[in-house]
Write an enzyme that holds these catalytic residues in place. Structure first.
Site, PDB file in Angstrom:
ATOM      1  N   CYS A  30       0.827  -1.210   0.000  1.00 36.59           N
ATOM      2  CA  CYS A  30       0.000   0.000   0.000  1.00 36.59           C
ATOM      3  C   CYS A  30       0.860   1.259   0.000  1.00 36.59           C
ATOM      4  O   CYS A  30       1.557   1.542   0.973  1.00 36.59           O
ATOM      5  CB  CYS A  30      -0.914  -0.059   1.229  1.00 36.59           C
ATOM      6  SG  CYS A  30      -1.702   1.482   1.672  1.00 36.59           S
ATOM      7  N   CYS A  33       0.137   3.748   2.774  1.00 29.84           N
ATOM      8  CA  CYS A  33       0.609   3.183   4.046  1.00 29.84           C
ATOM      9  C   CYS A  33       2.099   3.463   4.231  1.00 29.84           C
ATOM     10  O   CYS A  33       2.546   3.783   5.331  1.00 29.84           O
ATOM     11  CB  CYS A  33       0.375   1.672   4.101  1.00 29.84           C
ATOM     12  SG  CYS A  33      -1.357   1.182   4.004  1.00 29.84           S
TER      13      CYS A  33
END
Length: 123
Positions: A30, A33
């Site tokens: 991600c 993230c």
């Protein structure tokens, strides 16, 4: 306090035995993230009295499922064992710091009273 990697075996114990626990649900693949990770780490170092836990949604699918995580990163906050905040998306550093300060100010007796009243109304 540096962040800790939380897994299911120590999850409940961590929530129950700490006043404030902030969780970051994330995954290696991600992009947002990866951008949020260093911000989360920096803020965790400013608040040694708060537990900052990271939960890898790929590795801990049962925990992610338990919270209905649909997008990552998602930040969830517990105070005195009660979930008081949940938001998908990366938070800017100042917003995360503001969140910690606001969580510290929450009167949990009021929260418990509201929960009890709501529960009574649903019966």
């Amino acid at each position: 306090m540096p962040t800790i990697d939380l897994t299911e075996p120590i999850f409940a114990e961590t929530i129950e035995n700490n006043d404030i626990v902030i969780l970051d649900f994330w995954a290696e693949w991600c992009g947002p993230c990866k951008a949020y990770g260093p911000v989360y780490e920096r803020v965790s170092e400013k608040y040694p009295d708060v537990v900052f836990g990271k939960i890898d949604t790929e590795d801990q699918q049962q925990l992610a499922g338990m919270f209905g995580i649909r997008s990552i990163p998602t930040t969830i906050v517990f105070k005195e064992g009660i979930g008081v905040f949940m938001q998908p998306g990366a938070l800017p550093e100042q917003a995360l710091e503001d969140l910690v300060e606001k969580i510290k100010e929450i009167d949990m007796d009021e929260v418990r009273a509201e929960m009890a009243e709501k529960e009574g109304n649903e019966s």
